[in-house]
Write a protein that holds these residues in place. Structure first.
Motif, short mmCIF file in Angstrom:
data_model
loop_
_atom_site.label_atom_id
_atom_site.label_comp_id
_atom_site.label_asym_id
_atom_site.label_seq_id
_atom_site.Cartn_x
_atom_site.Cartn_y
_atom_site.Cartn_z
N UNK A 10 0.81 -1.30 0.03
CA UNK A 10 -0.16 -0.07 -0.04
C UNK A 10 0.82 1.11 0.19
N UNK A 11 1.84 1.35 0.73
CA UNK A 11 2.84 2.27 0.98
C UNK A 11 3.78 2.62 -0.68
N UNK A 12 3.58 1.83 -1.40
CA UNK A 12 4.36 1.88 -2.82
C UNK A 12 3.55 2.66 -3.82
N UNK A 13 2.27 2.93 -3.44
CA UNK A 13 1.49 3.73 -4.38
C UNK A 13 2.08 5.31 -4.08
N UNK A 14 2.18 5.95 -5.34
CA UNK A 14 2.69 7.26 -5.17
C UNK A 14 1.69 8.33 -5.96
N UNK A 15 1.71 9.54 -5.36
CA UNK A 15 1.04 10.76 -5.93
C UNK A 15 1.83 11.73 -6.61
#
Length: 225
Positions: free
Chosen positions: A90-95
């Protein structure tokens, strides 16, 4: 295809793009969606049969560049955010900030075709989505065309990153290497969108941090034909 490289709070993250998707007509407010449809109608683009739309485009069109070549004078950007799936967690999704540079002359013949005629320019910095998820609606989205503000709003005007993560999951596309652009917000009709430069900024009011992408538009020589 060259990988994209992001600075995430001082940590370099590299992503090779496997799937690139452009959302369209993705405003949370139907009034904003109608305004965008009207903007495009002025350019002769027919209204979609459903909203939101999702356009797959060639992965090599995801770029981090300072210059976009254009074959004629009727191309322009759009202020957007981008989700970048950089890994399985989940923490690998970037914005990050993004600008969908579109051929408006070709758009009247097909939106999907026009998306293939220009790059999706992404910022070189990114936030982890989990770090801003609790305040994502308050993040500002601003575009300048030729130095003039042409778009200004917040992410609260668009369908949420969570909405699109669910869509990606349902379609089997929530995997490393997927990049999705959000769709855009209305433009100020008084500002010339066919400018020689575009800049898009994501601003976090809670921290004052700003992520941007910026590029010049360079006209190609006339064809010899």
């Amino acid at each position: 295809m060259f990988p994209l490289r992001f600075d995430v709070r001082g940590t370099p993250v590299e992503v090779r793009v496997e799937t690139l998707l452009n959302a369209g007509y993705a405003g949370r407010s139907q009034d904003d969606v109608a305004a965008h449809v009207a903007e495009l109608a002025e350019l002769g683009v027919p209204a979609p049969t459903r909203t939101p739309c999702l356009y797959p485009v060639a992965p090599y069109l995801a770029m981090q560049t300072d210059e976009v070549p254009a074959q004629h004078g009727r191309t322009s950007g759009e202020a957007e955010w981008a989700l970048v799936v950089a890994g399985p967690r989940e923490e690998d999704v970037l914005l990050t900030a993004a600008c969908d540079h579109t051929d408006r002359a070709l758009e009247v013949h097909g939106v999907a075709w026009s998306k293939q005629a220009g790059p999706d320019v992404l910022g070189r910095r990114a936030w982890r989505l989990v770090d801003v998820a609790d305040r994502v609606d308050a993040i500002t989205l601003t575009a300048r065309a030729g130095g003039r503000v042409i778009q200004r709003g917040t992410l609260g005007e668009l369908l949420t990153p969570a909405y699109w993560l669910d869509e990606l999951r349902d379609r089997g596309l929530l995997r490393t290497g997927t990049v999705l652009l959000s769709g855009t917000i209305p433009m100020d009709a008084e500002v010339d969108q066919f400018a020689d430069s575009w800049r898009v900024e994501l601003g976090d009011p809670a921290t004052g941090d700003v992520i941007d992408c910026e590029y010049a538009v360079r006209r190609l020589p006339e064809p010899v034909a």
